[in-house]
Write an enzyme that holds these catalytic residues in place. Structure first.
Site, PDB file in Angstrom:
ATOM      1  N   CYS A  73       0.802  -1.219   0.000  1.00 35.77           N
ATOM      2  CA  CYS A  73       0.000   0.000   0.000  1.00 35.77           C
ATOM      3  C   CYS A  73       0.835   1.269   0.000  1.00 35.77           C
ATOM      4  O   CYS A  73       0.310   2.349  -0.162  1.00 35.77           O
ATOM      5  CB  CYS A  73      -0.918   0.014   1.211  1.00 35.77           C
TER       6      CYS A  73
HETATM    7  C1  LIG Z   1       0.542  -4.868   3.092  1.00 35.69           C
HETATM    8  S1  LIG Z   1       1.525  -6.298   3.284  1.00 35.69           S
HETATM    9  C2  LIG Z   1       0.343  -7.578   3.181  1.00 35.69           C
HETATM   10  C3  LIG Z   1      -0.141  -8.057   4.517  1.00 35.69           C
HETATM   11  C4  LIG Z   1      -0.806  -9.393   4.471  1.00 35.69           C
HETATM   12  N1  LIG Z   1      -1.917  -9.467   3.556  1.00 35.69           N
HETATM   13  C5  LIG Z   1      -1.199  -9.849   5.862  1.00 35.69           C
HETATM   14  O1  LIG Z   1      -2.324 -10.382   6.012  1.00 35.69           O
HETATM   15  O2  LIG Z   1      -0.421  -9.737   6.796  1.00 35.69           O
HETATM   16  C6  LIG Z   1       2.330  -6.422   1.743  1.00 35.69           C
HETATM   17  C7  LIG Z   1       3.225  -7.645   1.620  1.00 35.69           C
HETATM   18  O3  LIG Z   1       3.656  -7.722   0.261  1.00 35.69           O
HETATM   19  C8  LIG Z   1       4.921  -8.298   0.249  1.00 35.69           C
HETATM   20  N2  LIG Z   1       5.506  -7.993  -1.068  1.00 35.69           N
HETATM   21  C9  LIG Z   1       6.034  -6.825  -1.522  1.00 35.69           C
HETATM   22  N3  LIG Z   1       6.452  -6.953  -2.782  1.00 35.69           N
HETATM   23  C10 LIG Z   1       6.184  -8.234  -3.158  1.00 35.69           C
HETATM   24  C11 LIG Z   1       6.400  -8.983  -4.342  1.00 35.69           C
HETATM   25  N4  LIG Z   1       6.994  -8.447  -5.414  1.00 35.69           N
HETATM   26  N5  LIG Z   1       5.994 -10.279  -4.382  1.00 35.69           N
HETATM   27  C12 LIG Z   1       5.406 -10.850  -3.300  1.00 35.69           C
HETATM   28  N6  LIG Z   1       5.202 -10.190  -2.135  1.00 35.69           N
HETATM   29  C13 LIG Z   1       5.577  -8.901  -2.064  1.00 35.69           C
HETATM   30  C14 LIG Z   1       5.627  -7.668   1.431  1.00 35.69           C
HETATM   31  O4  LIG Z   1       6.714  -8.460   1.860  1.00 35.69           O
HETATM   32  C15 LIG Z   1       4.488  -7.595   2.452  1.00 35.69           C
HETATM   33  O5  LIG Z   1       4.505  -8.715   3.317  1.00 35.69           O
END
Ligand SMILES: C[S@@+](CC[C@H](N)C(=O)[O-])C[C@H]1O[C@@H](n2cnc3c(N)ncnc32)[C@H](O)[C@@H]1O
Length: 287
Positions: A73
């Site tokens: 986000c």
């Molecule tokens: C806002 S958090 C999501 C939280 C999650 N839905 C939860 O229930 O805790 C965004 C997540 O996206 C992951 N992320 C960022 N870039 C990514 C990518 N290219 N591929 C996969 N995951 C990614 C980050 O590591 C982070 O854990």
């Protein structure tokens, strides 16, 4: 009835936490870039997430009916300088669509979670891009901003949920998707945490940065006056304020725990979404 789903950007797994407590849902794949998050997720749910979403070949995934994606986000939040879809992370939405549409069958449902700032970002154009892209792929869209404190969790956090459905998969009627009256209840930090009398009734939004700022600082979110003294929320307090009654962080370091907690979705939200999905699937005799 079985609803198979993928948990994209899974983090602590708020979707998995809630959907596994409801009948019918089965997680067939998850992904997260962060190695620690992946190992903590596997420890809690017994599913080993894949890594970078950009490396996923959707044809190699088992078929799924539902996509859950709390995509990063930062591009849309106040802390992220409002760069929106110009920021590389903005393309994570494109990755969600690539995975959703590139699989062995088209999923009937896509649930997106993001900060509410996405609605007004770039004069509403970013959100328009989300809705148009889903629309062009044949999905109808409903959305709503949910507020934690309205549902019995004393935290100010607000999050946007977008539910996209294929008219062929979920018949009309989903327009009333967000039927929230039965969830509405309020409480206070004092009642909820049982740590003493908090001056404030509701916690600020739990975040990744800014911890241990002075209580008077605008970045403060973890410091409170309790029984007349300064009190800092603990990891355990924040687990409860994000709705995780049982959770293990395994060998994750303290800073990794805080980061995951700041990133996650209160499970009251994902429970509501899961229950509403079930209600509509049953109402529309889909399975
Ligand atoms: C806002 S958090 C999501 C939280 C999650 N839905 C939860 O229930 O805790 C965004 C997540 O996206 C992951 N992320 C960022 N870039 C990514 C990518 N290219 N591929 C996969 N995951 C990614 C980050 O590591 C982070 O854990």
């Amino acid at each position: 009835m079985e609803i198979s789903y993928v948990d994209l950007f899974c983090g602590m797994g708020s979707f998995h936490y809630s959907l596994s407590r409801l009948p019918g849902f089965r997680c067939v794949a998850a992904c997260d870039l962060n190695e620690v998050a992946r190992s903590v997720y596997e420890e809690n749910y017994g599913v080993a997430p894949l890594g970078d979403i950009c490396d996923i070949d959707p044809e190699e995934l088992p078929p799924f009916d539902l996509v859950c994606a709390g995509f990063p986000c930062q591009p849309f939040s106040q802390a992220g300088h409002g760069r929106g879809f110009d920021d590389e992370r903005g393309t994570m939405f494109s990755q969600v669509m690539r995975v959703a549409l590139g699989g062995r069958r088209k999923p009937g449902l896509i649930v997106l979670e993001n900060v509410r700032g996405l609605l007004r970002h770039n004069d509403g154009k970013s959100f328009e891009t989300v809705c148009d892209t889903l629309g062009e792929a044949g999905y109808s869209v409903v959305y709503k901003v949910l507020t934690c404190s309205a549902f019995g969790i004393p935290q100010m956090r607000k999050r946007l949920f977008v539910v996209a459905y294929l008219p062929t998969a979920v018949k009309p009627g989903i327009g009333q998707f967000f039927d929230l009256a039965s969830y509405e209840t309020t409480t206070t930090l004092t009642e909820f945490l049982g740590r003493g009398v908090f001056e404030k009734p509701t916690a600020y939004t739990i975040r990744c940065g800014g911890r241990l700022s002075a209580i008077t600082d605008r970045h403060n979110w973890d410091g409170y006056i309790v029984d007349g003294r300064e009190y800092r929320l603990t990891v355990e307090d924040c687990l409860r304020l994000q709705g995780f009654e049982t959770y293990t962080f395994g060998t994750a370091s303290t800073s990794q725990r805080w980061k995951m907690l700041g990133n996650t979705i209160p499970t009251i939200f994902t429970r509501i979404i899961g229950e509403q999905l079930l209600r509509f699937i049953r109402k529309n005799s889909l399975q």
